[in-house]
Enzyme design. Structure first.
Site, PDB file in Angstrom:
ATOM      1  N   ARG A  28      45.963  35.541  41.186  1.00 12.12           N
ATOM      2  CA  ARG A  28      45.137  36.610  40.641  1.00 12.12           C
ATOM      3  C   ARG A  28      45.562  37.898  41.354  1.00 12.12           C
ATOM      4  NH1 ARG A  28      39.168  38.517  42.181  1.00 12.12           N
ATOM      5  NH2 ARG A  28      38.942  39.989  40.481  1.00 12.12           N
ATOM      6  N   ASN A  73      43.612  32.772  44.625  1.00  9.26           N
ATOM      7  CA  ASN A  73      42.903  34.053  44.563  1.00  9.26           C
ATOM      8  C   ASN A  73      42.702  34.480  46.016  1.00  9.26           C
ATOM      9  OD1 ASN A  73      41.122  36.144  44.315  1.00  9.26           O
ATOM     10  ND2 ASN A  73      39.685  35.063  42.977  1.00  9.26           N
ATOM     11  N   GLU A 102      38.165  31.948  35.152  1.00  9.82           N
ATOM     12  CA  GLU A 102      39.356  32.787  35.338  1.00  9.82           C
ATOM     13  C   GLU A 102      40.544  31.962  35.816  1.00  9.82           C
ATOM     14  OE1 GLU A 102      36.425  35.086  37.471  1.00  9.82           O
ATOM     15  OE2 GLU A 102      37.578  36.890  37.028  1.00  9.82           O
ATOM     16  N   HIS A 122      37.949  42.663  35.679  1.00 12.00           N
ATOM     17  CA  HIS A 122      37.405  41.413  35.121  1.00 12.00           C
ATOM     18  C   HIS A 122      38.109  41.009  33.813  1.00 12.00           C
ATOM     19  CE1 HIS A 122      33.331  42.613  37.101  1.00 12.00           C
ATOM     20  NE2 HIS A 122      33.964  41.782  37.911  1.00 12.00           N
ATOM     21  N   ARG A 152      26.582  48.413  43.782  1.00 14.66           N
ATOM     22  CA  ARG A 152      27.289  49.599  43.269  1.00 14.66           C
ATOM     23  C   ARG A 152      26.431  50.358  42.267  1.00 14.66           C
ATOM     24  NH1 ARG A 152      32.535  46.327  41.539  1.00 14.66           N
ATOM     25  NH2 ARG A 152      32.398  44.946  43.340  1.00 14.66           N
TER      26      ARG A 152
END
Ligand code: ADP
Length: 407
Positions: free
Chosen positions: A91, A7, A384, A180, A241
């Site tokens: 990823r 990743n 993940e 995601h 955010r």
């Protein structure tokens, strides 16, 4: 079969090496501060002590060479030679509209990843750097791209289109992509396993609550709607955010404060969310501490965070015509009993009977609804990397098979 999962971020790389026979992690680690003289490699082979190295690592190829050196180190490593690595899984954040599943990386795939730089400017460029680095170091090893967006490619147009002039979708592919995806896929598949029912028969709402946060409606194992959109700023309130915001308000602020695009972008992505409202932090742990100490703005930020989650759970139950399970995952979802409790407490109307005791116990993976609850609620630590490893193994096995047939 040993699968190396990468990743790659702009200044960091996280990795895991899996033995897929029993899906065990042989080693894991990360390189941080790439580009600096004081980059740090932290590595741990399962069953051995952690190794930390500080070195000048100026770019991704050098970083990956360092990782492979420690992986094959006779003392600290997990394998004898890089030849033991069957395939490498990456990823990749955005595959735009091009990929509905994980794919073998070819020159064409790399071109598409590049075309999607605009859609994930912080992630796709370093993802591609990692791919190019492996290509130069291990040219014979198949590489697989696992896209965060792929799981959401099943969304219907009514969920992914925005109500703006259609020409903008045609011209710039402005639409909801979602993010995601790998995490939502993992936790919903796992929830179905825990429920001992086929995922195809279930309606599951998956809440990935980390620094970035999104909720996905998963019907019959497929994503039918998700809160993040064209960018990861839409939907839930996050650490820094804003999540959903009236675009009219943004235009008004830009005009009043004479903000340029870059400044407006920073406002929405870095100075909003929990930190923007509380003025304290984007980290839920600090918000909870301040709230306990009586800070009203921390309380407001917390209440807004959970309210929006509840609202989307209700919306997605309506969108799917019901819900069988709700899953919490990622940093906040896995570790904050308070957030889970506040979200679920008022959802009795949907058929959730919440179990306070189970919610607070220290088990990592657990069911937190009562046995009589019509809708089951789970905490499932996301994984993940395991999804990437599984997909990579599957794609690599297909490639090997077809190469064999051609011979
Ligand atoms: P990322 O989106 O960067 O992968 P994570 O999923 O690791 O993030 O989530 C990180 C966030 O999880 C932290 O910023 C923090 O807000 C939250 N978190 C971690 N532990 C706890 C805890 N014990 N209680 C509340 N929040 C927590």
């Amino acid at each position: 079969m040993k699968i190396f999962v990468l990743n790659c971020g702009s200044s960091s790389i996280k990795y895991q090496l899996f033995d897929m026979k029993k899906e065990t992690v042989l080693a894991r680690g990360r390189v941080e501060r790439i580009g600096m003289d004081t980059a740090v490699l932290s590595h741990r082979t399962t069953g051995k002590e952690e190794v930390k190295q500080v070195a000048s690592i100026l770019e991704h190829t050098a970083a990956i060479k360092k990782v492979l050196a420690v992986l094959t180190d006779p003392k600290a490593g997990a394998i004898q030679s890089v030849d033991e690595i069957t395939a490498v899984g990456h990823r990749v954040v955005s595959g735009g509209e091009h990929f509905s599943e994980s794919v073998l990386i070819t020159d064409e795939v790399k071109t598409v990843i590049k075309q999607c730089f605009d859609l994930a400017p912080l992630h796709n460029p370093p993802n591609l750097m990692g791919i190019n680095a492996i290509e130069s170091i291990l040219p014979e090893v198949p590489q697989v791209a696992v896209f965060d967006t792929a799981f959401h490619s099943s969304m219907p147009p009514c969920a992914f289109l925005y109500a703006i002039p259609y020409i903008l979708y045609k011209r710039y592919r402005i639409r909801r992509y979602g993010f995601h995806g790998t995490s939502h896929k993992y936790v919903t598949t796992r929830a179905a396993q825990l429920m001992k029912r086929p995922v195809e028969d279930l309606k599951i709402i998956s809440c990935h609550l980390g620094n970035g946060a999104s909720i996905t409606a998963v019907k019959g194992g497929k994503s039918v709607d998700t809160t993040m959109g064209f960018t990861p700023v839409e939907g839930l309130m996050m650490g820094t955010r804003s999540g959903d915001l009236d675009p009219g308000a943004l235009l008004y602020v830009m005009s009043k404060e004479s903000l340029g695009v870059g400044e407006a972008n920073a406002m929405l992505n870095k100075h909003s969310g929990l930190i923007g409202v509380s003025g304290i932090s984007g980290d839920m742990r600090e918000i909870e501490e301040e709230m306990a100490a009586g800070n009203q703005r921390a309380r407001d930020a917390f209440d807004m965070f959970v309210y929006r989650i509840r609202k989307y759970i209700g919306a997605y139950a309506a969108a799917m015509g019901g819900v069988d399970a709700v899953v919490f995952t990622a940093g906040v979802g896995e570790n904050s009993p308070a957030v889970r409790e506040q979200v679920c407490r008022t959802l009795e109307c949907l058929g959730i009977e919440f179990d306070d005791e189970k919610n607070k116990n220290s088990e990592k993976e657990k069911e937190i609804s009562k046995p009589s609850s019509k809708v089951r609620v789970f905490v499932i630590p996301t994984n993940e990397e395991l999804v990437i490893a599984r997909d990579t193994m599957e794609v690599a096995a297909r490639v090997t098979e077809s190469r064999r047939e051609r011979r």
